[in-house]
Design a protein around this motif. Structure first.
Motif, PDB file in Angstrom:
ATOM      1  N   ASP A  23       0.813  -1.224   0.000  1.00 37.66           N
ATOM      2  CA  ASP A  23       0.000   0.000   0.000  1.00 37.66           C
ATOM      3  C   ASP A  23       0.843   1.270   0.000  1.00 37.66           C
ATOM      4  O   ASP A  23       0.321   2.361  -0.258  1.00 37.66           O
ATOM      5  N   LEU A  24       2.114   1.167   0.321  1.00 37.21           N
ATOM      6  CA  LEU A  24       2.943   2.366   0.476  1.00 37.21           C
ATOM      7  C   LEU A  24       3.167   3.031  -0.875  1.00 37.21           C
ATOM      8  O   LEU A  24       3.643   2.397  -1.817  1.00 37.21           O
ATOM      9  N   PRO A  25       2.836   4.333  -0.978  1.00 36.53           N
ATOM     10  CA  PRO A  25       2.946   5.024  -2.267  1.00 36.53           C
ATOM     11  C   PRO A  25       4.357   5.542  -2.536  1.00 36.53           C
ATOM     12  O   PRO A  25       5.233   5.515  -1.663  1.00 36.53           O
ATOM     13  N   HIS A  26       4.558   6.022  -3.746  1.00 37.29           N
ATOM     14  CA  HIS A  26       5.811   6.685  -4.088  1.00 37.29           C
ATOM     15  C   HIS A  26       5.897   8.021  -3.342  1.00 37.29           C
ATOM     16  O   HIS A  26       4.918   8.782  -3.304  1.00 37.29           O
ATOM     17  N   VAL A  27       7.034   8.299  -2.760  1.00 35.56           N
ATOM     18  CA  VAL A  27       7.265   9.552  -2.028  1.00 35.56           C
ATOM     19  C   VAL A  27       8.526  10.204  -2.574  1.00 35.56           C
ATOM     20  O   VAL A  27       9.586   9.561  -2.687  1.00 35.56           O
ATOM     21  N   LEU A  28       8.420  11.486  -2.906  1.00 36.23           N
ATOM     22  CA  LEU A  28       9.565  12.281  -3.335  1.00 36.23           C
ATOM     23  C   LEU A  28      10.063  13.099  -2.145  1.00 36.23           C
ATOM     24  O   LEU A  28       9.272  13.801  -1.500  1.00 36.23           O
ATOM     25  N   VAL A  29      11.329  12.982  -1.828  1.00 29.77           N
ATOM     26  CA  VAL A  29      11.942  13.769  -0.749  1.00 29.77           C
ATOM     27  C   VAL A  29      12.794  14.858  -1.390  1.00 29.77           C
ATOM     28  O   VAL A  29      13.783  14.567  -2.066  1.00 29.77           O
ATOM     29  N   GLN A  30      12.402  16.114  -1.183  1.00 27.03           N
ATOM     30  CA  GLN A  30      13.130  17.247  -1.753  1.00 27.03           C
ATOM     31  C   GLN A  30      13.980  17.934  -0.688  1.00 27.03           C
ATOM     32  O   GLN A  30      13.472  18.281   0.387  1.00 27.03           O
ATOM     33  N   VAL A  31      15.249  18.133  -0.996  1.00 28.98           N
ATOM     34  CA  VAL A  31      16.173  18.799  -0.077  1.00 28.98           C
ATOM     35  C   VAL A  31      16.781  20.005  -0.797  1.00 28.98           C
ATOM     36  O   VAL A  31      17.724  19.858  -1.584  1.00 28.98           O
ATOM     37  N   PRO A  32      16.237  21.214  -0.590  1.00 26.36           N
ATOM     38  CA  PRO A  32      16.833  22.408  -1.222  1.00 26.36           C
ATOM     39  C   PRO A  32      18.141  22.776  -0.518  1.00 26.36           C
ATOM     40  O   PRO A  32      18.234  22.683   0.708  1.00 26.36           O
ATOM     41  N   VAL A  33      19.122  23.217  -1.275  1.00 26.27           N
ATOM     42  CA  VAL A  33      20.400  23.569  -0.671  1.00 26.27           C
ATOM     43  C   VAL A  33      21.033  24.721  -1.437  1.00 26.27           C
ATOM     44  O   VAL A  33      20.943  24.794  -2.663  1.00 26.27           O
TER      45      VAL A  33
ATOM     46  N   GLU B 153      12.958   4.793   6.334  1.00 28.14           N
ATOM     47  CA  GLU B 153      12.420   3.439   6.168  1.00 28.14           C
ATOM     48  C   GLU B 153      11.227   3.479   5.213  1.00 28.14           C
ATOM     49  O   GLU B 153      10.086   3.735   5.612  1.00 28.14           O
ATOM     50  N   TRP B 154      11.514   3.233   3.965  1.00 23.96           N
ATOM     51  CA  TRP B 154      10.489   3.254   2.932  1.00 23.96           C
ATOM     52  C   TRP B 154      10.970   2.349   1.794  1.00 23.96           C
ATOM     53  O   TRP B 154      12.194   2.271   1.582  1.00 23.96           O
ATOM     54  N   PRO B 155      10.074   1.661   1.116  1.00 23.31           N
ATOM     55  CA  PRO B 155      10.532   0.784   0.019  1.00 23.31           C
ATOM     56  C   PRO B 155      11.437   1.545  -0.950  1.00 23.31           C
ATOM     57  O   PRO B 155      11.072   2.630  -1.421  1.00 23.31           O
ATOM     58  N   ARG B 156      12.598   0.988  -1.228  1.00 22.96           N
ATOM     59  CA  ARG B 156      13.587   1.716  -2.017  1.00 22.96           C
ATOM     60  C   ARG B 156      13.085   2.062  -3.408  1.00 22.96           C
ATOM     61  O   ARG B 156      13.445   3.098  -3.970  1.00 22.96           O
ATOM     62  N   ASP B 157      12.215   1.198  -3.967  1.00 25.41           N
ATOM     63  CA  ASP B 157      11.715   1.477  -5.312  1.00 25.41           C
ATOM     64  C   ASP B 157      10.638   2.553  -5.323  1.00 25.41           C
ATOM     65  O   ASP B 157      10.208   2.998  -6.385  1.00 25.41           O
ATOM     66  N   ARG B 158      10.217   2.996  -4.101  1.00 26.86           N
ATOM     67  CA  ARG B 158       9.198   4.049  -4.020  1.00 26.86           C
ATOM     68  C   ARG B 158       9.695   5.271  -3.248  1.00 26.86           C
ATOM     69  O   ARG B 158       8.917   6.148  -2.905  1.00 26.86           O
ATOM     70  N   LEU B 159      10.964   5.321  -2.973  1.00 30.91           N
ATOM     71  CA  LEU B 159      11.577   6.474  -2.314  1.00 30.91           C
ATOM     72  C   LEU B 159      12.467   7.188  -3.328  1.00 30.91           C
ATOM     73  O   LEU B 159      13.428   6.624  -3.841  1.00 30.91           O
ATOM     74  N   HIS B 160      12.130   8.422  -3.618  1.00 35.69           N
ATOM     75  CA  HIS B 160      12.845   9.207  -4.626  1.00 35.69           C
ATOM     76  C   HIS B 160      13.388  10.474  -3.951  1.00 35.69           C
ATOM     77  O   HIS B 160      12.622  11.208  -3.317  1.00 35.69           O
ATOM     78  N   ILE B 161      14.661  10.716  -4.081  1.00 41.52           N
ATOM     79  CA  ILE B 161      15.314  11.836  -3.401  1.00 41.52           C
ATOM     80  C   ILE B 161      15.813  12.835  -4.440  1.00 41.52           C
ATOM     81  O   ILE B 161      16.392  12.449  -5.457  1.00 41.52           O
TER      82      ILE B 161
END
Length: 441
Positions: free
Chosen positions: A59-69, A87-95
């Motif tokens: 059920d865990l959706p794709h999540v985008l993590v944005q880090v402005p620098v 801790e999130w499925p690697r195929d659904r964690l986008h950085i």
């Protein structure tokens, strides 16, 4: 009427107007204090607890993590490591590292990102040709490179615990009209010196009293620009990130609310970050926030009052957006009071009731907003609390006098540039996990 009489009248009028502004701002804080007292007397909090779905891995959706620098060589590696440790499925964690830097930050980041790629992480190092739109422009540019339905935003000096997404995402997913979920922030260097202790006291009040109470009461509360997750559909419905304000976080929050969405607030787990440890850096940060709030007020207050919101909701939103009026009101009140007393040859008798009123209001707000969080979060001894809260008044007067000219210029339409707030690299290594001294609210 002589020129002397006219000058005295103008000074007195300015004093009255500024004091009314202070009463307006203080009234908003006193209302929040009153709500907390009411909740404790009835033994139950307003609103409903966050609903959290039980999600399976599928059920865990794709999540985008944005880090402005921008030019943060001391913190960028840690920020990337913390994002990858979620801790999130690697195929659904986008950085995404949204890198507008012009120094060695980019080279450091490239090395770390290369290592993360080797470990199988999806990390995009996005560099723009210019800093147009500053942080808002970088966030918008990042969204164009992803279609993830949820977007987490983390400033480069924040280190979320590894279970952060696991804790907050179920609540956001459970409420289809929730635009974002904001986490309470901790500050790892809050005990570094007297200035960081004062900021820690104020920011604890902001999150535990102001943000949490506004959420429970159904009032507008703001996304703080970091340690939060947005539903992408809400960003789109609100018109996307806008760079016409230095407070792009508040701006998007209000536009999303006008579009029919609402925010969520989570006390736990807290996300630790840093506060400025030097007065000059803190003053710049406060000036940016104050000018940004003024810009949002100019842009959106009219839309709020012509919306179909209830009068109570419109008024509570106005109190939030106009809270930064405190600083110019303090500056004008001090200048007008000194002028009026001088024109009356040093006789302050007529102004003693006003002085007493301001002193009482400031004491009630300072203690009422800070004591409860200090006790709940077990921040230290009572003597340390007294010493820290006593430092707030001179700090507020200083920043009011130093930033009032810039704020007043913004009121009348002047623009300002987005200025990064430097953070002390010496304490970055201490940010690894939330403090063990967190109590329950």
């Amino acid at each position: 009427m002589t020129f002397f009489d006219l000058l005295t009248a103008l000074s007195d009028i300015s004093l009255v107007i500024s004091v009314l502004g202070l009463i307006f701002v203080a009234g908003g804080f006193l209302a929040l204090i009153g709500i907390n007292i009411f909740e404790r007397l009835r033994g139950r909090q307003l609103g409903r607890p966050l609903r959290r779905l039980i999600l399976t891995e599928a059920d865990l959706p794709h999540v985008l993590v944005q880090v402005p620098v921008f030019n943060e060589p001391e913190t960028v590696a840690g920020a990337l490591a913390a994002a990858a440790a979620l801790e999130w499925p690697r195929d659904r964690l986008h950085i995404q590292l949204l890198d507008d830097s012009s120094d060695e930050t980019s080279a450091i980041a490239a090395r770390v990102i290369g290592e993360l790629h080797e470990r199988g992480f999806d990390v995009l190092h996005l560099r723009r040709g210019d800093r147009s739109g500053y942080k808002a422009g970088a966030l918008a540019a990042g969204l164009a490179h992803s279609n993830a339905p949820y977007v987490a935003v983390l400033d480069v000096d924040f280190r979320p615990p590894s279970n952060w997404l696991r804790k907050v995402m179920p609540a956001l997913i459970a409420d289809p009209k929730a635009s974002f979920i904001q986490s309470r922030c901790e500050f790892a260097n809050a005990g570094a010196n007297w200035l960081t202790r004062a900021q820690g006291l104020m920011l604890d009040a902001h999150y535990v009293l102001e943000q949490a109470t506004r959420f429970r009461a159904g009032w507008l509360f703001q996304f703080n620009g970091t340690a939060g997750v947005w539903r992408r559909a809400a960003i789109t419905a609100a018109g996307g990130w806008s760079s016409d304000s230095l407070c792009e976080d508040l701006d998007l929050t209000v536009r999303a609310e006008i579009a029919g969405w609402h925010g969520l607030f989570s006390m736990d787990p807290p996300v630790p970050g840093l506060v400025p440890d030097q007065v000059r850096h803190w003053r710049v940060q406060q000036r940016r926030w104050s000018n940004g709030f003024v810009q949002v007020a100019r842009k959106l207050l009219g839309q709020i009052w012509t919306s179909d919101w209830s009068k109570r909701r419109k008024f509570s939103a106005s109190i939030l957006i106009l809270v930064q009026a405190f600083y110019p009101c303090v500056a004008i009140a001090i200048a007008a009071l000194l002028t009026s007393v001088t024109l009356r040859e040093g006789d302050s008798t007529a102004y003693l009731p006003i002085i007493d009123l301001i002193a009482v209001l400031m004491a009630m707000v300072a203690v009422g907003m800070t004591l409860t969080p200090y006790v709940i979060l077990r921040r230290g001894s009572f003597s340390r609390y007294i010493a820290t809260v006593a430092s707030l008044t001179p700090l507020m007067i200083f920043v009011s006098l130093s930033n009032a000219p810039s704020i007043l210029k913004t009121v009348f339409g002047a623009d300002d540039s987005w200025t990064r707030t430097p953070k002390a690299a010496v304490v970055v290594a201490r940010i690894a996990a939330p403090t063990d001294r967190i109590g329950r609210f």
